[in-house]
Design a protein around this motif. Structure first.
Motif, PDB file in Angstrom:
ATOM      1  N   VAL A 274       0.852  -1.191   0.000  1.00  0.00           N
ATOM      2  CA  VAL A 274       0.000   0.000   0.000  1.00  0.00           C
ATOM      3  C   VAL A 274       0.889   1.241   0.000  1.00  0.00           C
ATOM      4  O   VAL A 274       1.747   1.396   0.881  1.00  0.00           O
ATOM      5  N   VAL A 275       0.704   2.115  -0.994  1.00  0.00           N
ATOM      6  CA  VAL A 275       1.492   3.348  -1.069  1.00  0.00           C
ATOM      7  C   VAL A 275       0.629   4.589  -0.866  1.00  0.00           C
ATOM      8  O   VAL A 275       1.164   5.679  -0.666  1.00  0.00           O
ATOM      9  N   ASP A 276      -0.689   4.439  -0.886  1.00  0.00           N
ATOM     10  CA  ASP A 276      -1.565   5.592  -0.640  1.00  0.00           C
ATOM     11  C   ASP A 276      -2.949   5.084  -0.285  1.00  0.00           C
ATOM     12  O   ASP A 276      -3.377   4.019  -0.754  1.00  0.00           O
ATOM     13  N   ILE A 277      -3.646   5.856   0.543  1.00  0.00           N
ATOM     14  CA  ILE A 277      -5.010   5.506   0.949  1.00  0.00           C
ATOM     15  C   ILE A 277      -5.695   6.778   1.409  1.00  0.00           C
ATOM     16  O   ILE A 277      -5.076   7.628   2.049  1.00  0.00           O
ATOM     17  N   ASN A 278      -6.963   6.935   1.058  1.00  0.00           N
ATOM     18  CA  ASN A 278      -7.683   8.138   1.482  1.00  0.00           C
ATOM     19  C   ASN A 278      -8.420   7.863   2.799  1.00  0.00           C
ATOM     20  O   ASN A 278      -8.496   6.712   3.262  1.00  0.00           O
ATOM     21  N   PRO A 279      -8.957   8.903   3.451  1.00  0.00           N
ATOM     22  CA  PRO A 279      -9.602   8.707   4.757  1.00  0.00           C
ATOM     23  C   PRO A 279     -10.736   7.683   4.740  1.00  0.00           C
ATOM     24  O   PRO A 279     -10.875   6.896   5.674  1.00  0.00           O
ATOM     25  N   MET A 280     -11.568   7.692   3.685  1.00  0.00           N
ATOM     26  CA  MET A 280     -12.648   6.721   3.629  1.00  0.00           C
ATOM     27  C   MET A 280     -12.100   5.304   3.493  1.00  0.00           C
ATOM     28  O   MET A 280     -12.678   4.355   4.025  1.00  0.00           O
ATOM     29  N   VAL A 292      -0.887   2.241   7.595  1.00  0.00           N
ATOM     30  CA  VAL A 292      -1.262   1.346   6.500  1.00  0.00           C
ATOM     31  C   VAL A 292      -0.262   1.436   5.353  1.00  0.00           C
ATOM     32  O   VAL A 292       0.111   0.424   4.760  1.00  0.00           O
ATOM     33  N   VAL A 293       0.194   2.658   5.037  1.00  0.00           N
ATOM     34  CA  VAL A 293       1.119   2.862   3.925  1.00  0.00           C
ATOM     35  C   VAL A 293       2.422   2.115   4.193  1.00  0.00           C
ATOM     36  O   VAL A 293       3.004   2.213   5.264  1.00  0.00           O
ATOM     37  N   GLY A 294       2.856   1.365   3.184  1.00  0.00           N
ATOM     38  CA  GLY A 294       4.086   0.593   3.303  1.00  0.00           C
ATOM     39  C   GLY A 294       3.867  -0.857   3.662  1.00  0.00           C
ATOM     40  O   GLY A 294       4.763  -1.673   3.515  1.00  0.00           O
ATOM     41  N   ARG A 295       2.648  -1.208   4.121  1.00  0.00           N
ATOM     42  CA  ARG A 295       2.385  -2.593   4.511  1.00  0.00           C
ATOM     43  C   ARG A 295       1.874  -3.398   3.318  1.00  0.00           C
ATOM     44  O   ARG A 295       1.223  -2.854   2.435  1.00  0.00           O
ATOM     45  N   PRO A 296       2.164  -4.700   3.258  1.00  0.00           N
ATOM     46  CA  PRO A 296       1.629  -5.545   2.179  1.00  0.00           C
ATOM     47  C   PRO A 296       0.105  -5.541   2.203  1.00  0.00           C
ATOM     48  O   PRO A 296      -0.515  -5.507   3.270  1.00  0.00           O
ATOM     49  N   LEU A 297      -0.515  -5.596   1.020  1.00  0.00           N
ATOM     50  CA  LEU A 297      -1.970  -5.554   0.924  1.00  0.00           C
ATOM     51  C   LEU A 297      -2.615  -6.726   1.660  1.00  0.00           C
ATOM     52  O   LEU A 297      -3.656  -6.572   2.301  1.00  0.00           O
ATOM     53  N   LYS A 298      -1.993  -7.912   1.583  1.00  0.00           N
ATOM     54  CA  LYS A 298      -2.570  -9.081   2.238  1.00  0.00           C
ATOM     55  C   LYS A 298      -2.436  -9.004   3.759  1.00  0.00           C
ATOM     56  O   LYS A 298      -3.074  -9.787   4.464  1.00  0.00           O
ATOM     57  N   GLU A 299      -1.603  -8.091   4.247  1.00  0.00           N
ATOM     58  CA  GLU A 299      -1.532  -7.859   5.691  1.00  0.00           C
ATOM     59  C   GLU A 299      -2.610  -6.870   6.111  1.00  0.00           C
ATOM     60  O   GLU A 299      -3.204  -6.998   7.173  1.00  0.00           O
ATOM     61  N   VAL A 300      -2.860  -5.890   5.252  1.00  0.00           N
ATOM     62  CA  VAL A 300      -3.910  -4.905   5.532  1.00  0.00           C
ATOM     63  C   VAL A 300      -5.294  -5.537   5.362  1.00  0.00           C
ATOM     64  O   VAL A 300      -6.215  -5.273   6.147  1.00  0.00           O
ATOM     65  N   LEU A 301      -5.460  -6.373   4.319  1.00  0.00           N
ATOM     66  CA  LEU A 301      -6.719  -7.070   4.044  1.00  0.00           C
ATOM     67  C   LEU A 301      -6.459  -8.573   4.063  1.00  0.00           C
ATOM     68  O   LEU A 301      -6.281  -9.190   3.010  1.00  0.00           O
ATOM     69  N   PRO A 302      -6.404  -9.195   5.231  1.00  0.00           N
ATOM     70  CA  PRO A 302      -6.134 -10.639   5.279  1.00  0.00           C
ATOM     71  C   PRO A 302      -7.217 -11.433   4.570  1.00  0.00           C
ATOM     72  O   PRO A 302      -8.401 -11.077   4.648  1.00  0.00           O
ATOM     73  N   LEU A 315      -6.831  -9.730  -4.036  1.00  0.00           N
ATOM     74  CA  LEU A 315      -5.567  -9.380  -3.400  1.00  0.00           C
ATOM     75  C   LEU A 315      -4.365  -9.717  -4.273  1.00  0.00           C
ATOM     76  O   LEU A 315      -3.246  -9.295  -3.974  1.00  0.00           O
ATOM     77  N   ASP A 316      -4.577 -10.470  -5.360  1.00  0.00           N
ATOM     78  CA  ASP A 316      -3.468 -10.861  -6.229  1.00  0.00           C
ATOM     79  C   ASP A 316      -3.002  -9.669  -7.058  1.00  0.00           C
ATOM     80  O   ASP A 316      -3.826  -8.890  -7.564  1.00  0.00           O
TER      81      ASP A 316
END
Length: 606
Positions: A274-280, A292-302, A315-316
């Motif tokens: 994840v390199v960017d995310i908005n408030p919603m 959240v920024v910098g973490r793997p997507l599968k860690e943010v959304l297991p 997630l792929d």
């Protein structure tokens, strides 16, 4: 001196090592747009630092002039490298052709050759060693090649800084922070080189830029390798200084739209981080304050949050498209539904994805409600058609009998005809009651209460004309049910037993404590109950049909009694099975119950 190495020399070597480490990391990031030029910027800084370490720490003239030649080559290379990086990073990569790269490499190549050979003293004029503070120091005058390289480098550095500044003003969120980091990095190197060139550097020779790189080299490792955020940057005062002077409202409008939009936005890079995310987006993830920024997507959304395993394909890294009706379980256990639009981001090839997420839970719930309502109306319509057939067919015959009997009674004044008419009316009343009961029992059970099996069975038995028949309850249990509908179920089962088993039939009610597939449950659990008799039973080829609406083997039957039993069971979510009792009679098994309390001792009814 530290371990026999001058402190300045050690710091220069450390700066070169840091730049080499960052360059090695960027080597693995090459598919990402702009990474290769940035890697050459770090290589240039490493060569610059090592060259100055030779100039400062070397004791022989050849080492010091060699260090200057290496520094000159690094200086000539850093300008083109930063210029190419700025063009690619700001979206101008289509203008970067192989011919342009080759042209930009001519000056660094000439600088290296002339720096090593010093042909005609074009680079250095009479370099000599002098002793300063007890240490040999190189005294040198710069030739035209050196000044030409400096002018060439500054021109490209200033152009690159201008491009990065424009990107900084028009960017948002993590891109603005990242762009400011690169811009500050470039401006610092440019300023340090300029101070060293004009003789205002607080450090000797051209060591100021490599020394300043120690700070940014450490931050680069923190950001690039550790995937940390850019929270240490003083962006707010910088934005207050420059942001209000932007001539275009487009970046501001774009930022406001994305920040305030009702849907979530998540941007991932080519490594699915994840390199960017908005408030919603943070709100949808249920982590408004988490990093959240910098973490793997599968860690943010297991993957475990998806209710449908097929939806984990979102997630792929290579998946893109429009996905509707994705159900997930939120951290607080609530089920929510989302529409997800995933778009590939292309730079020098695929560099990541942007995912737009819209919460459509209320829409899907309304849709499910409408589908259930539609199914219920369709079922009721089917019932109305069946009822119409019953009313038109089954009621016509007893009505004709009653009309004929009354007419004969009027003519002959014989009251036995009135008895026939009364029987016909009773027959019609039975049919009407069964039809109305069937219509009401088709609804889903909304409220239940704890009921006793034997108590409800005894109450239903008392309302049925059972003649000389008997009822026994072998085991009692309590479970959840709609009491009134359960009474209708038992009444129709008992009526069926008496009508087909005879006036003296013995009816038995009991519990079923075995689970599905014959799995034995605990003694305190309940799986179902049964109603059986010792009558002639139901032929095996008719056991499935007897529960269907309108099926009857008697001229006096309506074919609705056992259909009512089936609809009551369905309304509770139970299953009913028709089989044979131990004595050869009929046995009805109702299963799928949940016990409300422990089973009681056997308690036969009189």
């Amino acid at each position: 001196m530290l371990f026999g190495i001058p402190v300045l020399t050690g710091l220069l070597v450390l700066s070169g090592v840091l730049s080499t480490a960052v360059a090695a990391f960027l080597w693995n990031e090459r598919p990402k747009s702009g990474t290769t030029p940035l890697m050459f910027v770090e290589i240039s800084l490493a060569l610059w630092a090592f060259g100055q370490a030779l100039v400062v720490g070397g004791t022989a003239l050849v080492w010091k002039t060699g260090g200057y030649a290496l520094t000159l080559f690094a200086t000539a290379m850093i300008g083109p490298a930063l210029f190419l990086f700025a063009r690619r990073y700001t979206g101008r990569s289509t203008d970067v052709s192989p011919g342009l790269v080759a042209a930009l490499g001519i000056v660094p190549a000439l600088a290296l050759a002339l720096g090593v050979t010093n042909t005609g003293e074009l680079t250095w004029i009479e370099p000599t060693l002098v002793t300063v503070g007890g240490r040999p120091t190189l005294a040198v005058e710069y030739g035209p090649v050196f000044w030409g390289v400096v002018a060439y480098t500054y021109t490209l550095l200033f152009v690159g800084d201008y491009l990065l500044f424009g990107k900084f003003v028009g960017s948002r969120n993590v891109y603005r922070k990242r762009t400011f980091f690169f811009l500050a990095y470039s401006l610092l190197l440019t300023a340090c080189h300029l101070l060293s060139t004009v003789g205002l550097s607080p450090t000797p020779n051209h060591t100021l830029a490599p020394l300043a790189n120690l700070v940014f080299g450490s931050l680069s490792l923190l950001v690039f390798v550790g995937y940390r955020s850019y929270g240490f940057l003083p962006l707010k005062p910088i934005l207050e200084l420059f942001g209000s002077r932007s001539k275009s409202l487009a970046p501001v409008a774009r930022t406001a739209m994305i920040e305030e939009m009702g849907g979530g936005m998540i941007v991932t890079d080519h490594r699915n981080r994840v390199v960017d995310i908005n408030p919603m987006g943070r709100k949808i993830l249920g982590e408004p304050d988490a990093r959240v920024v910098g973490r793997p997507l599968k860690e943010v959304l297991p993957p475990r949050i998806f209710l449908d395993e097929d939806d984990t394909r979102l997630l792929d890294p290579g998946v893109a498209g429009n996905f509707s009706g994705v159900w997930v379980r939120t951290p607080d256990g609530e089920k929510r539904c989302f529409d997800v639009l995933i778009t590939e981001l292309d730079g020098e090839g695929a560099t990541g994805r942007v995912s737009l997420i819209h919460d459509v839970t209320e829409r899907e719930r309304r849709k499910q409600t409408l589908e259930e309502r539609t199914a219920e109306l369709r079922r009721q319509n089917d019932q109305l058609e069946d009822f119409a057939g019953i009313v038109s067919h089954d009621l016509r015959n007893p009505l004709n009998v009653a009309d004929g009997a009354i007419e004969l009674a009027r003519r002959n004044e014989q009251f036995e005809y009135l008895d026939r008419a009364e029987n016909a009316h009773e027959r019609m009343e039975t049919i009407i009651e069964d039809v109305l009961t069937l219509a009401r029992q088709g609804q889903t059970v909304d409220e239940t209460e704890s009921v006793s099996l034997c108590a409800v069975a005894a109450e239903a038995w008392a309302t049925v004309d059972t003649a000389e028949a008997s009822l026994g309850c072998r085991a009692d249990a309590e479970f959840e049910a709609d009491r009134n509908r359960l009474l209708r179920l038992f009444e129709n089962l008992f009526r069926n037993c008496v009508e087909h088993g005879g006036d003296d039939v013995a009816v038995t009610v009991g519990t079923i404590a075995d689970g599905p597939d014959g799995d034995e449950r605990s003694p305190d659990s309940l799986w179902g109950f049964y109603v059986e008799d010792d009558g002639p039973g139901i032929p095996e080829d008719q056991r499935d049909a007897v529960l269907e609406q309108g099926f009857t083997t008697s001229e006096e039957g309506t074919g609705l009694g056992l259909s009512i039993v089936s609809t009551v069971a369905d309304a509770h979510g139970w299953e009913i099975d028709v089989t044979e009792s131990a004595t050869g009679g009929a046995r009805f098994e109702i299963t799928g119950l949940v016990a409300d309390g422990p089973a009681l001792e056997d308690d036969p009814l009189p």
